[in-house]
Design a protein around this motif. Structure first.
Motif, PDB file in Angstrom:
ATOM      1  N   PHE A 245     -15.288  14.453  -1.713  1.00  0.00           N
ATOM      2  CA  PHE A 245     -13.934  14.086  -1.321  1.00  0.00           C
ATOM      3  C   PHE A 245     -13.754  14.398   0.156  1.00  0.00           C
ATOM      4  O   PHE A 245     -14.593  15.071   0.772  1.00  0.00           O
ATOM      5  CB  PHE A 245     -12.891  14.834  -2.171  1.00  0.00           C
ATOM      6  CG  PHE A 245     -12.818  16.316  -1.884  1.00  0.00           C
ATOM      7  CD1 PHE A 245     -11.904  16.821  -0.961  1.00  0.00           C
ATOM      8  CD2 PHE A 245     -13.674  17.200  -2.528  1.00  0.00           C
ATOM      9  CE1 PHE A 245     -11.836  18.176  -0.688  1.00  0.00           C
ATOM     10  CE2 PHE A 245     -13.614  18.566  -2.259  1.00  0.00           C
ATOM     11  CZ  PHE A 245     -12.696  19.052  -1.337  1.00  0.00           C
ATOM     12  N   SER A 246     -12.665  13.931   0.711  1.00  0.00           N
ATOM     13  CA  SER A 246     -12.425  14.162   2.139  1.00  0.00           C
ATOM     14  C   SER A 246     -10.933  14.266   2.413  1.00  0.00           C
ATOM     15  O   SER A 246     -10.102  13.725   1.681  1.00  0.00           O
ATOM     16  CB  SER A 246     -13.027  13.045   3.000  1.00  0.00           C
ATOM     17  OG  SER A 246     -12.295  11.841   2.831  1.00  0.00           O
ATOM     18  N   VAL A 247     -10.609  14.960   3.476  1.00  0.00           N
ATOM     19  CA  VAL A 247      -9.266  14.990   4.044  1.00  0.00           C
ATOM     20  C   VAL A 247      -9.420  14.740   5.544  1.00  0.00           C
ATOM     21  O   VAL A 247     -10.495  14.960   6.114  1.00  0.00           O
ATOM     22  CB  VAL A 247      -8.548  16.332   3.796  1.00  0.00           C
ATOM     23  CG1 VAL A 247      -8.283  16.540   2.320  1.00  0.00           C
ATOM     24  CG2 VAL A 247      -9.354  17.498   4.354  1.00  0.00           C
ATOM     25  N   GLY A 248      -8.352  14.289   6.175  1.00  0.00           N
ATOM     26  CA  GLY A 248      -8.470  14.030   7.604  1.00  0.00           C
ATOM     27  C   GLY A 248      -7.190  13.489   8.204  1.00  0.00           C
ATOM     28  O   GLY A 248      -6.113  13.578   7.614  1.00  0.00           O
ATOM     29  N   MET A 249      -7.335  12.919   9.386  1.00  0.00           N
ATOM     30  CA  MET A 249      -6.218  12.353  10.131  1.00  0.00           C
ATOM     31  C   MET A 249      -6.560  10.933  10.565  1.00  0.00           C
ATOM     32  O   MET A 249      -7.730  10.613  10.786  1.00  0.00           O
ATOM     33  CB  MET A 249      -5.902  13.195  11.366  1.00  0.00           C
ATOM     34  CG  MET A 249      -5.428  14.600  11.070  1.00  0.00           C
ATOM     35  SD  MET A 249      -5.065  15.509  12.604  1.00  0.00           S
ATOM     36  CE  MET A 249      -6.696  15.553  13.350  1.00  0.00           C
ATOM     37  N   ASN A 250      -5.537  10.100  10.676  1.00  0.00           N
ATOM     38  CA  ASN A 250      -5.729   8.761  11.221  1.00  0.00           C
ATOM     39  C   ASN A 250      -4.711   8.516  12.317  1.00  0.00           C
ATOM     40  O   ASN A 250      -3.575   8.992  12.252  1.00  0.00           O
ATOM     41  CB  ASN A 250      -5.622   7.707  10.114  1.00  0.00           C
ATOM     42  CG  ASN A 250      -4.236   7.651   9.488  1.00  0.00           C
ATOM     43  OD1 ASN A 250      -3.311   7.030  10.018  1.00  0.00           O
ATOM     44  ND2 ASN A 250      -4.076   8.306   8.337  1.00  0.00           N
ATOM     45  N   PHE A 251      -5.140   7.796  13.327  1.00  0.00           N
ATOM     46  CA  PHE A 251      -4.282   7.426  14.461  1.00  0.00           C
ATOM     47  C   PHE A 251      -4.176   5.902  14.468  1.00  0.00           C
ATOM     48  O   PHE A 251      -5.101   5.210  14.892  1.00  0.00           O
ATOM     49  CB  PHE A 251      -4.863   7.949  15.766  1.00  0.00           C
ATOM     50  CG  PHE A 251      -4.943   9.454  15.833  1.00  0.00           C
ATOM     51  CD1 PHE A 251      -3.943  10.200  16.432  1.00  0.00           C
ATOM     52  CD2 PHE A 251      -6.017  10.123  15.279  1.00  0.00           C
ATOM     53  CE1 PHE A 251      -4.012  11.584  16.489  1.00  0.00           C
ATOM     54  CE2 PHE A 251      -6.106  11.512  15.331  1.00  0.00           C
ATOM     55  CZ  PHE A 251      -5.101  12.241  15.932  1.00  0.00           C
ATOM     56  N   GLN A 252      -3.059   5.389  13.963  1.00  0.00           N
ATOM     57  CA  GLN A 252      -2.885   3.952  13.801  1.00  0.00           C
ATOM     58  C   GLN A 252      -2.345   3.318  15.077  1.00  0.00           C
ATOM     59  O   GLN A 252      -1.549   3.906  15.796  1.00  0.00           O
ATOM     60  CB  GLN A 252      -1.935   3.678  12.632  1.00  0.00           C
ATOM     61  CG  GLN A 252      -2.416   4.204  11.300  1.00  0.00           C
ATOM     62  CD  GLN A 252      -1.427   3.931  10.182  1.00  0.00           C
ATOM     63  OE1 GLN A 252      -0.523   3.103  10.309  1.00  0.00           O
ATOM     64  NE2 GLN A 252      -1.596   4.622   9.066  1.00  0.00           N
ATOM     65  N   ASN A 253      -2.784   2.088  15.313  1.00  0.00           N
ATOM     66  CA  ASN A 253      -2.329   1.348  16.489  1.00  0.00           C
ATOM     67  C   ASN A 253      -2.310  -0.135  16.151  1.00  0.00           C
ATOM     68  O   ASN A 253      -2.993  -0.577  15.216  1.00  0.00           O
ATOM     69  CB  ASN A 253      -3.257   1.608  17.677  1.00  0.00           C
ATOM     70  CG  ASN A 253      -2.736   0.982  18.966  1.00  0.00           C
ATOM     71  OD1 ASN A 253      -1.535   0.838  19.160  1.00  0.00           O
ATOM     72  ND2 ASN A 253      -3.642   0.590  19.843  1.00  0.00           N
ATOM     73  N   ILE A 254      -1.522  -0.902  16.876  1.00  0.00           N
ATOM     74  CA  ILE A 254      -1.560  -2.359  16.767  1.00  0.00           C
ATOM     75  C   ILE A 254      -1.638  -2.941  18.168  1.00  0.00           C
ATOM     76  O   ILE A 254      -0.973  -2.466  19.089  1.00  0.00           O
ATOM     77  CB  ILE A 254      -0.336  -2.924  16.011  1.00  0.00           C
ATOM     78  CG1 ILE A 254       0.979  -2.373  16.557  1.00  0.00           C
ATOM     79  CG2 ILE A 254      -0.450  -2.658  14.516  1.00  0.00           C
ATOM     80  CD1 ILE A 254       2.213  -2.969  15.899  1.00  0.00           C
ATOM     81  N   ALA A 255      -2.493  -3.939  18.316  1.00  0.00           N
ATOM     82  CA  ALA A 255      -2.628  -4.654  19.586  1.00  0.00           C
ATOM     83  C   ALA A 255      -1.753  -5.896  19.525  1.00  0.00           C
ATOM     84  O   ALA A 255      -1.976  -6.790  18.691  1.00  0.00           O
ATOM     85  CB  ALA A 255      -4.088  -5.030  19.827  1.00  0.00           C
ATOM     86  N   ILE A 256      -0.746  -5.958  20.398  1.00  0.00           N
ATOM     87  CA  ILE A 256       0.258  -7.024  20.369  1.00  0.00           C
ATOM     88  C   ILE A 256       0.005  -8.000  21.508  1.00  0.00           C
ATOM     89  O   ILE A 256      -0.104  -7.609  22.672  1.00  0.00           O
ATOM     90  CB  ILE A 256       1.676  -6.438  20.477  1.00  0.00           C
ATOM     91  CG1 ILE A 256       1.928  -5.440  19.340  1.00  0.00           C
ATOM     92  CG2 ILE A 256       2.718  -7.549  20.454  1.00  0.00           C
ATOM     93  CD1 ILE A 256       3.266  -4.715  19.453  1.00  0.00           C
ATOM     94  N   THR A 257      -0.093  -9.287  21.162  1.00  0.00           N
ATOM     95  CA  THR A 257      -0.230 -10.341  22.172  1.00  0.00           C
ATOM     96  C   THR A 257       1.125 -11.020  22.349  1.00  0.00           C
ATOM     97  O   THR A 257       1.607 -11.732  21.456  1.00  0.00           O
ATOM     98  CB  THR A 257      -1.278 -11.377  21.747  1.00  0.00           C
ATOM     99  OG1 THR A 257      -2.531 -10.724  21.529  1.00  0.00           O
ATOM    100  CG2 THR A 257      -1.453 -12.434  22.832  1.00  0.00           C
ATOM    101  N   ASN A 258       1.769 -10.770  23.497  1.00  0.00           N
ATOM    102  CA  ASN A 258       3.068 -11.375  23.795  1.00  0.00           C
ATOM    103  C   ASN A 258       2.872 -12.760  24.415  1.00  0.00           C
ATOM    104  O   ASN A 258       1.821 -13.056  25.010  1.00  0.00           O
ATOM    105  CB  ASN A 258       3.857 -10.477  24.755  1.00  0.00           C
ATOM    106  CG  ASN A 258       4.194  -9.129  24.135  1.00  0.00           C
ATOM    107  OD1 ASN A 258       5.097  -9.010  23.334  1.00  0.00           O
ATOM    108  ND2 ASN A 258       3.441  -8.091  24.508  1.00  0.00           N
ATOM    109  N   ASN A 259       3.899 -13.621  24.302  1.00  0.00           N
ATOM    110  CA  ASN A 259       3.757 -14.985  24.820  1.00  0.00           C
ATOM    111  C   ASN A 259       4.749 -15.348  25.914  1.00  0.00           C
ATOM    112  O   ASN A 259       4.749 -16.473  26.416  1.00  0.00           O
ATOM    113  CB  ASN A 259       3.857 -15.999  23.680  1.00  0.00           C
ATOM    114  CG  ASN A 259       5.158 -15.908  22.907  1.00  0.00           C
ATOM    115  OD1 ASN A 259       6.184 -15.488  23.441  1.00  0.00           O
ATOM    116  ND2 ASN A 259       5.120 -16.295  21.634  1.00  0.00           N
TER     117      ASN A 259
END
Length: 248
Positions: free
Chosen positions: A45-59
């Motif tokens: 099993f595992s425990v941990g951390m995640n760092f979420q991001n989204i790359a946004i393409t503006n128009n």
């Protein structure tokens, strides 16, 4: 991910690995769990951390009243991860691993009207924000490529793919994201052989393949002030950094 956050992750990983290396060196004369890697199948099993991001393409879309909105994610907050693990031994240096689990996290999106004035009394016409909270069920499948064991240490690399499905409620604010994605992953870590288990710190980089932006927004038909944010974006792709501590 910004460099400051990445430096913090690297420093933390180096500290943990340094402590584990020191422990392993203290026990170099004793070969812990000498047959652990000979098992055809083992679990963990595992425990941990995640760092979420989204790359946004503006128009650069300009509204009828002359507003031009751009979206970005200026900062990242750590989320929590928990997984179970099944590891199948293919050959001496190769293992196939599946580790389904849950990722909890959020992305704070900032919107800025480039044609606005920061001194306007009504600030909602100059800047806005949206907190996108996510509860992902994840199914990562990885090929683990391990080096030769050196005393009680064994570094490795991973490559694979990961399905993500968002269990959170539909996001009905400025931007709405689709609920599923497929991500390509690469990672690195090290097995440390303790007396009764293997401790494996790992860092993994995940890159989403799908455009997550939901352009069809019938819920905003009567709200053009909110629909303008969807109209201002062409594409959204997800990526994240995951720091995991396996116990096998």
């Amino acid at each position: 991910m910004d460099l400051a956050k990445l430096r913090h992750i690297v420093v933390m990983m180096l500290f943990i690995v340094g402590c584990a290396v020191a422990h392993a060196q203290d026990n170099d004369m004793i070969l812990n769990r000498p047959y652990a890697d000979a098992k055809p199948l083992h679990f963990g099993f595992s425990v941990g951390m995640n760092f979420q991001n989204i790359a946004i393409t503006n128009n650069g879309f300009i509204t009828d009243d002359g507003e031009e909105w751009y979206a970005d994610v200026p900062s990242h907050s750590p989320g929590f991860s928990v997984n179970v693990l099944a590891d199948y031994r293919i050959a001496e240096h190769f293992n196939l691993r599946i580790s389904p689990g849950l990722f909890f996290g959020n992305k704070m999106v900032r919107y800025l009207n480039h044609r606005g004035n920061p001194e306007w009394l009504e600030q909602s016409h100059y800047k806005q924000s949206q907190n996108i909270k996510s509860t992902y069920i994840v199914v990562p499948i990885d090929l683990k490529m391990s080096a030769k064991r050196y005393h009680n240490m064994r570094p490795y690399f991973t490559a694979g793919a990961m399905y993500t499905g968002d269990l959170a409620k539909d996001h009905s604010e400025q931007l709405k994201l689709k609920n599923s994605d497929v991500m390509l992953t690469v990672g690195m870590g090290c097995d440390f052989y303790m007396s009764f288990f293997k401790f494996c710190p790992e860092v993994k980089f995940c890159f989403g393949m799908k455009n997550l932006l939901e352009k069809n927004r019938p819920d905003l038909t009567e709200s053009p002030e909110t629909m303008r944010f969807t109209q201002s974006v062409n594409k959204i792709k997800s990526n994240m950094v995951v720091v995991t501590f396996f116990f096998e």
